[in-house]
Motif scaffolding. Structure first.
Motif, PDB file in Angstrom:
ATOM      1  N   SER A 134       0.716  -1.227   0.060  1.00  0.00           N
ATOM      2  CA  SER A 134       0.329  -0.091   0.094  1.00  0.00           C
ATOM      3  C   SER A 134       0.737   1.293  -0.309  1.00  0.00           C
ATOM      4  O   SER A 134       0.280   2.322  -0.730  1.00  0.00           O
ATOM      5  CB  SER A 134      -1.092  -0.080   0.885  1.00  0.00           C
ATOM      6  N   SER A 135       1.949   1.250   0.323  1.00  0.00           N
ATOM      7  CA  SER A 135       2.898   2.183   0.432  1.00  0.00           C
ATOM      8  C   SER A 135       2.826   2.352  -0.956  1.00  0.00           C
ATOM      9  O   SER A 135       3.418   3.701  -1.145  1.00  0.00           O
ATOM     10  CB  SER A 135       4.184   2.759   1.423  1.00  0.00           C
ATOM     11  N   LEU A 136       2.932   2.208  -2.107  1.00  0.00           N
ATOM     12  CA  LEU A 136       3.469   2.087  -3.799  1.00  0.00           C
ATOM     13  C   LEU A 136       2.234   2.927  -3.706  1.00  0.00           C
ATOM     14  O   LEU A 136       2.651   3.302  -4.946  1.00  0.00           O
ATOM     15  CB  LEU A 136       3.450   0.707  -4.084  1.00  0.00           C
ATOM     16  N   GLY A 137       0.978   3.176  -3.376  1.00  0.00           N
ATOM     17  CA  GLY A 137       0.015   4.027  -3.644  1.00  0.00           C
ATOM     18  C   GLY A 137      -0.417   3.004  -4.709  1.00  0.00           C
ATOM     19  O   GLY A 137      -0.875   2.228  -5.323  1.00  0.00           O
ATOM     20  N   TYR A 138      -0.563   4.389  -6.022  1.00  0.00           N
ATOM     21  CA  TYR A 138      -0.786   3.093  -7.223  1.00  0.00           C
ATOM     22  C   TYR A 138      -0.268   2.668  -8.366  1.00  0.00           C
ATOM     23  O   TYR A 138      -0.152   1.845  -8.780  1.00  0.00           O
ATOM     24  CB  TYR A 138      -1.330   4.563  -8.294  1.00  0.00           C
ATOM     25  N   LEU A 139       1.486   2.818  -8.001  1.00  0.00           N
ATOM     26  CA  LEU A 139       2.236   1.744  -8.335  1.00  0.00           C
ATOM     27  C   LEU A 139       1.984   0.811  -7.892  1.00  0.00           C
ATOM     28  O   LEU A 139       2.337  -0.869  -8.359  1.00  0.00           O
ATOM     29  CB  LEU A 139       3.281   2.617  -7.898  1.00  0.00           C
ATOM     30  N   ASP A 140       0.867  -0.290  -6.967  1.00  0.00           N
ATOM     31  CA  ASP A 140       0.907  -1.378  -6.351  1.00  0.00           C
ATOM     32  C   ASP A 140       0.326  -2.155  -7.851  1.00  0.00           C
ATOM     33  O   ASP A 140       0.056  -3.135  -7.362  1.00  0.00           O
ATOM     34  CB  ASP A 140      -0.165  -1.438  -5.107  1.00  0.00           C
ATOM     35  N   ARG A 141      -0.121  -1.628  -8.737  1.00  0.00           N
ATOM     36  CA  ARG A 141      -0.721  -2.422  -9.604  1.00  0.00           C
ATOM     37  C   ARG A 141      -2.043  -3.593  -9.593  1.00  0.00           C
ATOM     38  O   ARG A 141      -1.950  -4.669  -9.588  1.00  0.00           O
ATOM     39  CB  ARG A 141       0.517  -3.500 -10.344  1.00  0.00           C
ATOM     40  N   GLY A 142      -2.577  -2.616  -8.564  1.00  0.00           N
ATOM     41  CA  GLY A 142      -3.862  -3.656  -7.971  1.00  0.00           C
ATOM     42  C   GLY A 142      -3.732  -4.517  -6.709  1.00  0.00           C
ATOM     43  O   GLY A 142      -4.820  -5.431  -7.123  1.00  0.00           O
TER      44      GLY A 142
END
Length: 165
Positions: free
Chosen positions: A49-57
């Protein structure tokens, strides 16, 4: 401000800082709660979750010997529709395909209450169209078993506002 999470015997097992709440709101709290649930069951969990939108779903990746679970947490106070299910699966598909292991692979859609996320439709024999869309994917592919998992969470009313994450 922070939120403390306690286990059944009253021991503090997690502290969620206010800066995390500001970033992700109640969705972050629910993701952390789900993470603790998987850890309690013996999985080693990577929080994404710390990756934000970079979590790739994918919010969490839970590993145990010979098993990997890709987890998408959805704290929702509304029914999930078939379109939302398609969006979730599409968003996660690339990451999952690139990170499969030799062994059992699962995609868990984690919700706080099945009856809210997937209410039964009386006109449709008690089935829910979104749940059916999710389940139908199991018949279309073989590399990952899709599951809907309920992780109940009780929150003070002051924290539960809006339509979820």
């Amino acid at each position: 401000m922070s939120i403390s999470v306690f286990d059944a015997d009253g021991s503090q097992i997690s502290l969620i800082p206010s800066r995390a709440l500001a970033r992700g709101g109640i969705g972050y709290v629910f993701e952390r709660f789900a993470c603790l649930d998987y850890e309690r069951r013996g999985y080693v969990v990577e929080q994404r979750s710390s990756l934000g939108y970079l979590d790739r779903g994918i919010d969490l990746v839970a590993d145990a010997p010979g098993e990997r679970i890709f987890v998408q947490c959805k704290f929702t106070l509304q029914s999930l529709g078939p379109k939302k299910i398609e969006q979730l699966l599409y968003a996660a598909s690339s990451f999952i395909q690139q990170n499969l292991i030799d062994g059992a692979n699962y995609f868990d859609l984690v919700v706080p209450a099945l009856e809210i996320a997937f209410p039964r439709n009386r006109r449709n024999g008690g089935r829910n169209a979104a749940y059916e869309a999710f389940s139908a994917r199991n018949r279309l592919q073989r590399s990952v078993v899709l599951r809907v998992v309920e992780v109940p969470i009780e929150l003070p009313d002051v924290l539960v506002s809006g339509d979820g994450v």
